[in-house]
Motif scaffolding. Structure first.
Motif, short mmCIF file in Angstrom:
data_model
loop_
_atom_site.label_atom_id
_atom_site.label_comp_id
_atom_site.label_asym_id
_atom_site.label_seq_id
_atom_site.Cartn_x
_atom_site.Cartn_y
_atom_site.Cartn_z
N VAL A 81 1.03 -0.94 0.04
CA VAL A 81 -0.15 0.09 -0.01
C VAL A 81 0.86 1.34 -0.04
CG1 VAL A 81 -1.90 -1.07 1.30
CG2 VAL A 81 -0.12 0.26 2.64
N GLU A 82 2.23 1.17 0.30
CA GLU A 82 2.90 2.30 0.26
C GLU A 82 3.45 2.68 -1.09
OE1 GLU A 82 6.08 2.50 3.53
OE2 GLU A 82 4.84 1.31 4.55
N VAL A 83 2.70 2.72 -2.11
CA VAL A 83 2.76 3.19 -3.34
C VAL A 83 1.90 4.41 -3.71
CG1 VAL A 83 3.94 0.98 -3.77
CG2 VAL A 83 1.56 1.37 -4.30
N GLN A 84 2.17 5.12 -4.85
CA GLN A 84 1.26 6.14 -5.36
C GLN A 84 -0.12 5.63 -5.38
OE1 GLN A 84 2.20 9.34 -6.06
NE2 GLN A 84 0.19 9.57 -6.45
N GLY A 85 -1.24 5.93 -4.70
CA GLY A 85 -2.72 5.40 -4.56
C GLY A 85 -2.96 4.13 -4.23
N GLY A 86 -1.94 3.83 -3.40
CA GLY A 86 -2.00 2.50 -2.78
C GLY A 86 -2.98 2.32 -1.71
N ALA A 141 0.67 16.38 2.11
CA ALA A 141 1.35 16.61 1.03
C ALA A 141 2.70 16.39 0.87
CB ALA A 141 1.01 18.10 0.42
N SER A 142 3.10 16.03 -0.14
CA SER A 142 4.62 15.86 -0.41
C SER A 142 5.57 16.83 0.24
CB SER A 142 4.90 15.66 -1.82
OG SER A 142 6.11 15.58 -2.31
N LEU A 143 6.44 16.58 1.03
CA LEU A 143 7.14 17.34 1.79
C LEU A 143 8.45 16.92 2.01
CD1 LEU A 143 7.71 20.36 3.33
CD2 LEU A 143 6.62 18.67 5.54
N ILE A 144 8.78 15.49 2.55
CA ILE A 144 10.02 14.95 2.72
C ILE A 144 10.41 13.93 1.55
CG2 ILE A 144 11.08 13.39 4.52
CD1 ILE A 144 8.86 14.06 6.59
N PRO A 145 11.72 14.27 1.15
CA PRO A 145 12.20 13.62 0.05
C PRO A 145 12.30 12.04 0.41
CG PRO A 145 13.66 15.29 0.68
CD PRO A 145 12.67 15.21 1.73
N GLU A 146 11.87 11.27 -0.51
CA GLU A 146 11.61 9.74 -0.48
C GLU A 146 11.09 9.23 0.67
OE1 GLU A 146 15.73 8.05 -1.00
OE2 GLU A 146 16.27 9.61 -2.47
N HIS A 147 9.94 9.96 1.07
CA HIS A 147 9.00 9.79 1.98
C HIS A 147 7.62 9.87 1.67
CE1 HIS A 147 8.41 9.05 6.36
NE2 HIS A 147 7.50 9.92 6.33
N PRO A 148 6.51 8.95 2.10
CA PRO A 148 5.20 9.08 1.64
C PRO A 148 4.43 10.22 2.28
CG PRO A 148 5.72 6.79 2.32
CD PRO A 148 6.94 7.58 2.66
N SER A 149 3.35 10.78 1.47
CA SER A 149 2.32 11.46 2.08
C SER A 149 0.99 11.15 1.81
CB SER A 149 2.62 12.71 1.41
OG SER A 149 2.16 12.75 0.08
N LEU A 150 0.09 11.53 2.65
CA LEU A 150 -1.28 11.29 2.61
C LEU A 150 -1.83 11.39 1.23
CD1 LEU A 150 -3.87 10.21 4.02
CD2 LEU A 150 -4.19 12.72 4.74
N ASN A 151 -1.38 12.51 0.61
CA ASN A 151 -1.94 12.84 -0.82
C ASN A 151 -1.32 11.85 -1.82
OD1 ASN A 151 -3.09 14.80 -2.78
ND2 ASN A 151 -1.04 14.99 -3.35
N GLY A 152 -0.05 11.35 -1.67
CA GLY A 152 0.62 10.53 -2.72
C GLY A 152 0.16 9.40 -2.38
N LEU A 153 -0.32 8.73 -1.07
CA LEU A 153 -0.69 7.38 -1.11
C LEU A 153 -1.89 6.95 -1.48
CD1 LEU A 153 1.02 6.68 2.56
CD2 LEU A 153 1.86 5.62 0.30
N THR A 154 -2.77 8.16 -1.46
CA THR A 154 -4.25 7.82 -1.82
C THR A 154 -4.64 8.19 -3.03
OG1 THR A 154 -4.68 10.18 -0.58
CG2 THR A 154 -4.98 8.44 0.92
#
Length: 229
Positions: free
Chosen positions: A4-9, A29-42
């Protein structure tokens, strides 16, 4: 959970809760390099739908259920911090001095002091009431108000504890929901969290040891620089 730790996962609240528990810190939202965000994961199509799959709804549900502290904690950006990490995070990131002392030393704004005093007396107060009781309802004071509530979150004096539905005189939902605020100590207390007992240095070491297990080196380097660790 790796899948689930992928884009839209991430589709469900439960899945996101698992990610936050594992990673400890997840920005909206995307902030930390190479680290998931709520926006990016959903999934983008689930946002602002009002359904159980709406991540915008989850951002208030996590602090409301005590699963994560929520606020603009890093670089004035909204962050979710898991309940297990939160006490150490407060120690490592928050100010060690009371706001009154910081204000007297020129390290805090008058507006932040005023709003914190109102929040202390009205835990869970929503934005509209806070602006009113803080004498900041005027349109020309909105920027100062926004800056002050962000300041209080950045120093871990307050958290966003949820949202409250706006109601009319008949008790019917009417209009947009409003953000609500609590002091960090109050939010931790009602959700069974106790303050971190060690020093700031020990709290940083505690957090880093857990980041080492799940974060990328780039993410750890970024947050260490951002928070002056």
């Amino acid at each position: 959970m790796e899948n689930v730790e992928v884009q839209g996962g991430v589709t469900t609240y439960k899945e996101m809760a698992e990610v936050i528990a594992k990673l400890g810190i997840v920005p909206l939202a995307s902030l930390i390099p190479e680290h998931p965000s709520l926006n990016g994961l959903t999934k983008a199509e689930n946002w602002h739908t009002g359904s159980e799959l709406d991540p915008w709804r989850w951002r208030a549900q996590f602090p409301g259920e005590g699963l994560a502290g929520y606020g603009k904690f890093i670089k004035k950006k909204a962050i979710l911090v898991s309940r297990d990490w939160f006490p150490a995070f407060v120690k490592a990131v928050g100010s060690s001095k009371e706001l009154e002392e910081r204000y007297n030393n020129g390290l805090a704004s008058r507006e932040a002091l005023t709003l914190l005093q109102v929040i202390r007396a009205n835990e869970g107060i929503d934005t509209r009431q806070l602006r009113s009781l803080g004498d900041m309802k005027a349109k020309e004071k909105k920027t100062a108000f926004d800056n002050a509530v962000t300041e209080l979150q950045g120093t871990l004096d307050t958290v966003i504890s949820g949202v409250q539905a706006r109601q009319n005189d008949l008790g019917e939902v009417n209009g947009w929901s409003s953000t609500s605020f609590e002091t960090v100590g109050h939010w931790m207390g009602i959700h069974g969290l106790t303050p971190y007992e060690g020093s700031r240095e020990e709290a940083i070491a505690w957090l880093r040891s857990r980041m080492d297990a799940t974060w990328s080196p780039a993410a750890i380097a970024w947050i260490s620089k951002a928070l002056s660790w």
